[in-house]
Enzyme design. Sequence first.
Site, PDB file in Angstrom:
ATOM      1  N   ASN A  38     -72.533 -29.054   2.921  1.00  0.00           N
ATOM      2  CA  ASN A  38     -71.713 -28.880   1.723  1.00  0.00           C
ATOM      3  C   ASN A  38     -72.495 -29.012   0.423  1.00  0.00           C
ATOM      4  O   ASN A  38     -71.902 -29.227  -0.638  1.00  0.00           O
ATOM      5  CB  ASN A  38     -70.542 -29.869   1.732  1.00  0.00           C
ATOM      6  CG  ASN A  38     -69.732 -29.801   3.013  1.00  0.00           C
ATOM      7  OD1 ASN A  38     -69.724 -30.748   3.795  1.00  0.00           O
ATOM      8  ND2 ASN A  38     -69.114 -28.658   3.257  1.00  0.00           N
ATOM      9  N   ILE A  92     -72.413 -29.270  -5.216  1.00  0.00           N
ATOM     10  CA  ILE A  92     -71.718 -29.938  -4.126  1.00  0.00           C
ATOM     11  C   ILE A  92     -70.332 -29.333  -3.950  1.00  0.00           C
ATOM     12  O   ILE A  92     -69.627 -29.080  -4.936  1.00  0.00           O
ATOM     13  CB  ILE A  92     -71.572 -31.454  -4.422  1.00  0.00           C
ATOM     14  CG1 ILE A  92     -72.938 -32.096  -4.654  1.00  0.00           C
ATOM     15  CG2 ILE A  92     -70.822 -32.161  -3.286  1.00  0.00           C
ATOM     16  CD1 ILE A  92     -72.892 -33.357  -5.483  1.00  0.00           C
ATOM     17  N   CYS A  93     -69.942 -29.116  -2.695  1.00  0.00           N
ATOM     18  CA  CYS A  93     -68.585 -28.654  -2.425  1.00  0.00           C
ATOM     19  C   CYS A  93     -67.786 -29.833  -1.877  1.00  0.00           C
ATOM     20  O   CYS A  93     -67.924 -30.200  -0.721  1.00  0.00           O
ATOM     21  CB  CYS A  93     -68.595 -27.495  -1.439  1.00  0.00           C
ATOM     22  SG  CYS A  93     -66.961 -26.827  -1.141  1.00  0.00           S
ATOM     23  N   LEU A  94     -67.008 -30.444  -2.749  1.00  0.00           N
ATOM     24  CA  LEU A  94     -66.196 -31.588  -2.347  1.00  0.00           C
ATOM     25  C   LEU A  94     -64.876 -31.506  -3.115  1.00  0.00           C
ATOM     26  O   LEU A  94     -64.876 -31.399  -4.343  1.00  0.00           O
ATOM     27  CB  LEU A  94     -66.940 -32.895  -2.673  1.00  0.00           C
ATOM     28  CG  LEU A  94     -66.228 -34.221  -2.350  1.00  0.00           C
ATOM     29  CD1 LEU A  94     -65.928 -34.350  -0.865  1.00  0.00           C
ATOM     30  CD2 LEU A  94     -67.065 -35.406  -2.822  1.00  0.00           C
TER      31      LEU A  94
END
Lengths: 178, 405
Positions: free
Chosen positions: A106, A114-116
Amino acid sequence: MEQLTSSLAPPRASPKSNVASSSQQVAGSVAKRLSNELMTLMMSSSPGISAFPKHDGNLFEWVGTIEGPSETIYAGLTFKISISFPSNYPYVAPTIKFDTPCYHPNVDITGGAICLDILQDKWSAVYSVQTILLSLQSLLGEPNNASPLNPDAASLWSTPTAFKTQLMKHYRPVSESS
Amino acid sequence: MNFLDADVPDPTDFPPHSTAPGLRALDGAFRCDICGELYDGPVTISCGHCFCSACIRMALANKQECPSCRKSAGEAHIRPNPVLENVISSWKEARPFILGLVRREMEHATTPQATTDKGTVRKRKRSVENSSSFDTLGSGVAGPSSYPISPSRGPAALLKSPSRPKKPKSAAQEIIDMTVPSSDIEEDETTPPNLAPKADEIVACPICQKHVRYRSLNAHIDRDCKDIAPSFNTVNSWSKIMGTSKNGQNKGKHKKTGSDSDDEYPLPISTYTTLKDKQLKDMLTQQNLPVTGDRSIWEQRHQRWVMLYNANLDKSLANRKTKAELRKDLKRWEEERTRKKKTAITDVKGYQIENKSEFNRLINAARPKAPSRSTIHPTSSPPSETKGPPLLSQLSLTEAGDSIV
Ligand SMILES: [Zn+2]
Ligand SMILES: [Zn+2]
Ligand SMILES: [Zn+2]
């Protein structure tokens, strides 16, 4: 038409209550909130995370560190991240990226994005730097492989030895001077 | 830099639970989860969560949900919480006093010969606690719990209740005079005139103690004691807000200091995209706000003004700011936003030296308290969906401090 002319509570018994509130500053002051957060981070011994304002004196730019959680493939590694607060923080999430290259499903290996969800659409004004750092720390050990930013890392996740090789190939230790 | 010089009062000013049970948690419980400060104009939304009015209004402008539990919420759900507001006012007075007491007791406890004394103090405290809890138990029988109020009962019945708290006598009393549809008035007039107050008589609401005209009381209680000004969706009523008062509307109003503070309506939230520049400028001028800057500044200025203005109305009169003070707040807010863009300090070396010592000071101040910390500040506690990370070897404050040098 008559109109509502009332306050929403009965008058105060003590006229002194004015004194306490008059010195109060603007609600929602970003600087105040950020200094509160810094204090909380320093006072609470959150294991493996830290964050401070950058050296350049811009209080809206912070550097943070996250230690990889033990018993995960990231154990023993320390990652530097940068945190950039918007002027309407905390109503809008800060921008966070990894400065230390982080091989993770991610995380974008080149840009550090960041993929959150809590940093995007699931952001809430009650979250804090501490919340984010703890979430990132747990994300390291528990990636969301369904929507990877780094598809290679996502496909390698199930083979730890190959993953670790890639991880260490990209990783650069955090230098104290930087 | 003021950021680091700022004295930051927070719950950790109080010793941990083991030393001073409940105090740190209490101070934390009085703080808004958005700004981390003691509630300023506390309000409750439909899910029951509490925030400063200004904080939740800002949050809802971005997202129509509760920041704590994500239940959907909107401006219309905001209800003032005068009880909590009162609690905070008292806590602000008590806080430094209690901190002083705690500090004295801690100093006392650290001197070696005082160890036995500490025991006695604790014991005495406990016995006081016990006796007071008995008192509470006793008085509780005749307390509010034995005073059932059914909102379906008529106002006459409520007002006859013998346990109705006394109406506060004050020059600053306000009167709620809601617009009542004529049918309601007629309904009220059917109640026996010798038992019920006259329609125009001012009575204290038996639930919230607000002063309400008797004929408005039913409507007031039906609204759960929340009196919302009529919504403004016509050009006509918009002009009313702007202080061009007609028909003697100001009669009986509470006068605040300053000539422009005679309007107690919340301001409507505007959709700026449909407005022409001229309209927007007029709106600012009407609110006595400057028209400097560009279009986006005007929009932000007006939006923030409406938010500050409406949040101020959620406070009790004694705690409200004047419009002049609100304008000052708005100005400071704008200044902070512009400063953000040019905060980079030219003298980097000087800044580093200055802040190294400041960090060290903060770290030293933090060190003795940190290991014994047992509670987590509510603002900083991870959200429910965040999984707690496995424990790592603890990063010491010294290491954290060194890494920034
Ligand atoms: Zn707040
Ligand atoms: Zn909620
Ligand atoms: Zn009421």
